[in-house]
Design a protein around this motif. Structure first.
Motif, PDB file in Angstrom:
ATOM      1  N   LYS A 191       3.338   1.846  -4.818  1.00  0.00           N
ATOM      2  CA  LYS A 191       4.222   1.417  -5.918  1.00  0.00           C
ATOM      3  C   LYS A 191       3.475   1.348  -7.253  1.00  0.00           C
ATOM      4  O   LYS A 191       3.906   1.924  -8.251  1.00  0.00           O
ATOM      5  CB  LYS A 191       4.817   0.018  -5.605  1.00  0.00           C
TER       6      LYS A 191
ATOM      7  N   ARG B 226      -8.672  -8.190  -3.545  1.00  0.00           N
ATOM      8  CA  ARG B 226      -7.477  -9.019  -3.349  1.00  0.00           C
ATOM      9  C   ARG B 226      -7.608  -9.857  -2.076  1.00  0.00           C
ATOM     10  O   ARG B 226      -8.046  -9.349  -1.039  1.00  0.00           O
ATOM     11  CB  ARG B 226      -6.228  -8.125  -3.275  1.00  0.00           C
TER      12      ARG B 226
ATOM     13  N   ARG C 244       1.975  -9.255   6.256  1.00  0.00           N
ATOM     14  CA  ARG C 244       2.783  -8.683   5.165  1.00  0.00           C
ATOM     15  C   ARG C 244       3.722  -7.597   5.685  1.00  0.00           C
ATOM     16  O   ARG C 244       4.862  -7.470   5.232  1.00  0.00           O
ATOM     17  CB  ARG C 244       1.861  -8.090   4.078  1.00  0.00           C
TER      18      ARG C 244
ATOM     19  N   GLY D  15       1.634  11.947   0.960  1.00  0.00           N
ATOM     20  CA  GLY D  15       1.230  13.122   0.180  1.00  0.00           C
ATOM     21  C   GLY D  15       0.257  12.685  -0.896  1.00  0.00           C
ATOM     22  O   GLY D  15      -0.137  11.510  -0.949  1.00  0.00           O
TER      23      GLY D  15
ATOM     24  N   ARG E 297      -8.645  -0.178  -0.500  1.00  0.00           N
ATOM     25  CA  ARG E 297      -8.321  -0.398  -1.921  1.00  0.00           C
ATOM     26  C   ARG E 297      -9.483  -0.994  -2.722  1.00  0.00           C
ATOM     27  O   ARG E 297      -9.676  -0.647  -3.881  1.00  0.00           O
ATOM     28  CB  ARG E 297      -7.064  -1.262  -2.057  1.00  0.00           C
TER      29      ARG E 297
ATOM     30  N   GLY F 276       0.799  -1.227   0.000  1.00  0.00           N
ATOM     31  CA  GLY F 276       0.000   0.000   0.000  1.00  0.00           C
ATOM     32  C   GLY F 276       0.829   1.273   0.000  1.00  0.00           C
ATOM     33  O   GLY F 276       0.283   2.379   0.109  1.00  0.00           O
TER      34      GLY F 276
ATOM     35  N   THR G 210       0.615   2.615  -8.141  1.00  0.00           N
ATOM     36  CA  THR G 210       0.063   3.916  -8.546  1.00  0.00           C
ATOM     37  C   THR G 210       1.138   4.768  -9.215  1.00  0.00           C
ATOM     38  O   THR G 210       0.912   5.375 -10.271  1.00  0.00           O
ATOM     39  CB  THR G 210      -0.492   4.639  -7.295  1.00  0.00           C
TER      40      THR G 210
END
Ligand SMILES: Nc1ncnc2c1ncn2[C@@H]1O[C@H](COP(=O)(O)OP(=O)(O)OP(=O)(O)O)[C@@H](O)[C@H]1O
Ligand SMILES: Nc1ccn([C@H]2C[C@H](O)[C@@H](COP(=O)(O)O)O2)c(=O)n1
Ligand SMILES: [Mg+2]
Length: 239
Positions: A63, A177, A188, A216, A173, A60, A65
């Motif tokens: 990466k 998944r 994780r 950000g 998200r 999360g 994106t």
């Protein structure tokens, strides 16, 4: 070009001395603190010069994106190791059940299997610029890649993001998944700290790591990422 070769290892060797020499001229760039220095320009040519970027960061951390934006701006091919593994599960392959169980447990799939999937995609591609997202996840991943490809990445991006922000993003998200639930996320995160941070430190010591502040807006974060790639000399799709 790539389509005709049976192994990429001889291709990756050809240019590495030049690339590594350039990469070793700088240390870990925290791009939110300093400007990216001008480097000696190396032209990355379509035929013989694969340009490999590893994209690291916790679950999360953004990466995937940011990879989409790099693809859009610099014409890279995005290979997400997690996505390739999920595709393997969906295709009901012989390894599918084992991969599914490993992912549900938040653990790491055997390196040779993940590398085989990455290598296959690279060989099928006409591109020479690759973003390998979510890989290497462990020192074992890293060493196996180096052994099989006989080469190292040109650039390593690391999205540094606090755990509470990563948990919040993953739980929001909504992509269905199997590993986006609080129990698996906790596992994780533990695996990330134990196995991925040594890889981050390895590339930091080698002077290849670009540490990006992963907090950000998407655009604010991308402002740190863009100069990493514009400091290399390959054509841009869009500025
Ligand atoms: N800067 C951001 N601010 C808020 N949300 C974000 C930001 N970047 C990405 N997201 C969202 O957070 C979620 C996780 O992002 P993304 O899938 O890119 O992470 P990832 O690092 O690829 O995660 P994983 O390792 O689990 O695949 C997505 O829903 C995405 O839309
Ligand atoms: N090198 C890798 C990359 C991914 N996996 C497995 C384990 C991860 O939790 C899962 C999802 O990956 P993501 O989409 O979050 O990058 O896939 C692995 O075993 N090895
Ligand atoms: Mg992802």
């Amino acid at each position: 070009m790539w389509r005709r070769v049976t192994s990429v290892s001889h291709l990756t060797f050809a240019h590495k001395s030049t690339v590594n020499k350039n990469a070793c001229t700088f240390k870990c760039w925290e791009s939110f603190t300093t400007e990216i220095p001008r480097k000696e320009k190396t032209t990355y040519q379509r035929a013989k010069t694969p340009f490999i970027t590893f994209v690291l960061g916790g679950p999360g951390s953004g990466k995937g994106t940011q990879c989409m934006k790099i693809v859009e701006n610099f014409g890279f091919t995005h290979l997400s190791a997690g996505e390739l593994l999920r595709r393997e599960i969906a295709s009901n392959s012989a390894d599918g059940i084992m991969i599914l169980n490993t992912i549900k447990e938040g653990k790491i799939v055997p390196s040779e299997l993940t590398i085989k999937l990455i290598q296959k995609e690279m060989e099928l591609s006409d591109n020479y610029k690759f973003l390998i997202d979510g890989f290497p996840r462990s020192e074992d991943n890293r060493k196996a890649f180096e052994q099989i490809f006989g080469a190292e990445p040109d650039v390593v991006l690391f999205f540094d993001c606090p755990e509470d922000e990563m948990v919040k993003r993953v739980l929001n998200r909504n992509q269905g998944r199997v590993d986006d639930n609080i129990d698996t996320i906790k596992k994780r995160l533990k695996v990330f700290t134990a196995l991925n941070l040594p890889v981050v430190n390895h590339y930091l010591e080698k002077g290849k790591l670009y540490k990006i502040n992963g907090v950000g807006t998407v655009d604010e974060i991308y402002k740190q990422v863009h100069p990493v790639f514009s400091s290399f000399h390959f054509e841009q799709v869009r500025v």
